[in-house]
Design an enzyme around this catalytic site. Structure first.
Site, PDB file in Angstrom:
ATOM      1  N   PHE A 133       0.858  -1.191   0.000  1.00 58.52           N
ATOM      2  CA  PHE A 133       0.000   0.000   0.000  1.00 58.52           C
ATOM      3  C   PHE A 133       0.886   1.231   0.000  1.00 58.52           C
ATOM      4  CE2 PHE A 133      -2.470   3.486   1.731  1.00 58.52           C
ATOM      5  CZ  PHE A 133      -3.563   3.447   0.902  1.00 58.52           C
ATOM      6  N   ASP A 218       9.177   2.520   1.686  1.00 58.39           N
ATOM      7  CA  ASP A 218       7.995   3.278   2.109  1.00 58.39           C
ATOM      8  C   ASP A 218       7.860   3.086   3.615  1.00 58.39           C
ATOM      9  OD1 ASP A 218       5.514   4.241   2.791  1.00 58.39           O
ATOM     10  OD2 ASP A 218       4.473   3.397   1.051  1.00 58.39           O
ATOM     11  N   LYS A 247       2.857   9.403   8.357  1.00 61.63           N
ATOM     12  CA  LYS A 247       1.880   9.230   9.435  1.00 61.63           C
ATOM     13  C   LYS A 247       2.262   9.864  10.786  1.00 61.63           C
ATOM     14  CE  LYS A 247      -1.060   5.661   7.649  1.00 61.63           C
ATOM     15  NZ  LYS A 247      -0.659   5.095   6.349  1.00 61.63           N
TER      16      LYS A 247
HETATM   17  C1  LIG Z   1      -0.937   5.342   4.969  1.00 59.85           C
HETATM   18  C2  LIG Z   1       0.112   4.922   4.008  1.00 59.85           C
HETATM   19  C3  LIG Z   1       0.351   5.641   2.811  1.00 59.85           C
HETATM   20  C4  LIG Z   1      -0.511   6.793   2.371  1.00 59.85           C
HETATM   21  O1  LIG Z   1      -0.495   7.869   3.253  1.00 59.85           O
HETATM   22  P1  LIG Z   1      -1.607   9.020   3.129  1.00 59.85           P
HETATM   23  O2  LIG Z   1      -1.169  10.042   4.140  1.00 59.85           O
HETATM   24  O3  LIG Z   1      -2.919   8.398   3.426  1.00 59.85           O
HETATM   25  O4  LIG Z   1      -1.540   9.538   1.744  1.00 59.85           O
HETATM   26  C5  LIG Z   1       1.411   5.235   2.015  1.00 59.85           C
HETATM   27  N1  LIG Z   1       2.177   4.187   2.352  1.00 59.85           N
HETATM   28  C6  LIG Z   1       1.980   3.482   3.484  1.00 59.85           C
HETATM   29  C7  LIG Z   1       2.872   2.328   3.820  1.00 59.85           C
HETATM   30  C8  LIG Z   1       0.935   3.811   4.346  1.00 59.85           C
HETATM   31  O5  LIG Z   1       0.702   3.087   5.451  1.00 59.85           O
END
Ligand SMILES: *Cc1c(COP(=O)(O)O)cnc(C)c1O
Length: 403
Positions: A133, A218, A247
């Site tokens: 994700f 990520d 986050k």
């Molecule tokens: C939450 C998340 C995103 C996206 O972040 P947003 O602030 O919602 O755009 C991208 N990568 C990972 C691993 C995430 O957990």
């Protein structure tokens, strides 16, 4: 035409019928007057809990000085935040954005531009992994690769080759003359709290070095202490070239970041990227305050101790309720409980016990307490889980006899 909708919020979220008035530490007070133990932390955002005094003070102080400044001018506090993040990591440069997806957009652009600036614009493809994700913008959705999110939005953006997680032979096969890099989460959060062995990350690093590719992590969810160190890559022992954060970076104030080595960022020149809000003084003040707290000696040792305690206690609940739960997984305070019953039923049953958790892929329920969670709060959460399991077991047994 009549206006039918009771809510004017675009109905893209399946929201629980609950709202909150205030929060303190790991606790939330609902508009129903009830107290809830918050093990969602705003999906891994409120790492220091709700209304941490140091964060409140920092943001209040900044609010009386400057809210917003464009990136046309210097940003002393942004400089300081970037310097601190670089000092704590492999990186030489930081770009500030406003969200995880935007941080990831920058990661993707840096990775592509690196090769273009070296005279290889054809090297733009990035290898990603099943269950990933990376966000909801069109590029990060394409990187995510999940048909469930892509459907209906036209052809996915070109340039991503997805392979099974942990399959190094598939990665090797996917590398071609147009490959720019490899992008992976150190621990998949949304995908179900799963990660390949550390040896897989080492193998990716080696493949990147051998083929002149950039390794991108990520760390939007895993970064900023969630897995028991400031960044998850430190625990894995494999260093990326580019990394995203978001986050927990602002402790609840929206801010994202893309971190890169000087070499990886060598293609990024004035005008090659930008943002109106990125690195806004309020966001930067919040993030600097988060670092003040996290960088105090012993902060992560404490997180690791709480992690061990929570995992041990959860494992004993799993042992007692094999008809409801099957497995505990995860690192630090990014813990997944694999459910036997539908994970949505477990989240709802826990909510009835006033314990808030988050669903994930693979029928997993995420426990994401704030990193400042106490032993007593962990004990409380486990008792509430036990209660929910007893009720779910009874309900399942009743269903069985009825059939
Ligand atoms: C939450 C998340 C995103 C996206 O972040 P947003 O602030 O919602 O755009 C991208 N990568 C990972 C691993 C995430 O957990």
């Amino acid at each position: 035409m009549t206006k039918a909708a009771a809510s004017h919020l675009l109905p893209v979220f399946a929201r629980a019928d609950l709202a909150f008035e205030s929060g303190e530490g790991a606790w939330l007070v609902g508009t129903d007057g009830e107290r809830y133990l918050d093990f969602t932390s705003g999906v891994a955002v409120n790492a220091l809990g709700h209304c941490h005094p140091h964060l409140v003070e920092a943001l209040q102080a900044q609010a009386t000085k400057l809210w917003h400044m464009s990136n046309l001018f210097k940003s002393p506090d942004g400089e300081r935040l970037a310097a601190r993040l670089c000092e704590q990591s492999f990186a030489d440069f930081v770009f500030f954005a406003n969200s995880g997806a935007e941080a990831m957009e920058c990661v993707i652009k840096v990775t592509r531009k690196y090769h273009a600036a070296k005279g290889h614009p054809e090297r733009y493809r990035i290898i990603t992994f099943e269950g990933a994700f990376h966000g909801r913008t069109l590029a990060t959705l394409a990187a995510t690769g999940s048909p469930k999110y892509l459907d209906g939005f036209g052809p996915p953006m070109d340039g991503f080759d997805q392979v099974p997680l942990g399959d190094i032979e598939a990665v090797k096969k996917a590398i071609g003359p147009d490959t720019a890099g490899i992008l992976i989460e150190p621990l998949q959060g949304e995908g179900g709290v799963r990660s390949p062995p550390h040896a897989f990350f080492r193998a990716l690093r080696q493949l990147c070095d051998e083929n002149g590719l950039l390794l991108a992590f990520d760390e939007v969810q895993t970064g900023m202490g969630r897995t028991g160190d400031l960044f998850a890559y430190k625990r894995i022992g494999v260093t990326p070239d580019v990394m995203s954060l978001a986050k927990a970076l602002g402790g609840g104030f929206p801010i994202g970041a893309c971190l890169a080595t000087a070499e990886a960022a060598s293609g990024m020149t004035p005008g090659s990227h930008g943002s109106t809000f990125g690195g806004n003084p309020l966001a930067v003040a919040a993030a600097n305050a988060v670092l003040d707290v996290m960088l105090k000696p012993g902060f992560f040792e404490r997180t690791q101790k709480m992690s061990l305690l929570l995992k041990q206690k959860l494992a004993s609940v799993v042992d007692r309720h094999p008809d409801v739960l099957s497995d505990v997984r995860g690192e630090g305070l990014l813990i997944g409980l694999k459910a036997v019953v539908p994970s949505g039923d477990l989240v709802a049953a826990l909510r009835d016990e006033k314990l808030l958790t988050v669903g994930a892929g693979e029928n997993v329920v995420r426990f994401l307490p704030p990193l400042i969670v106490s032993e007593a709060e962990i004990e409380e959460s486990v008792q509430r889980l036990e209660q929910a399991c007893v009720k779910l077991s009874a309900a399942a047994a009743k269903k069985e006899t009825a059939q």
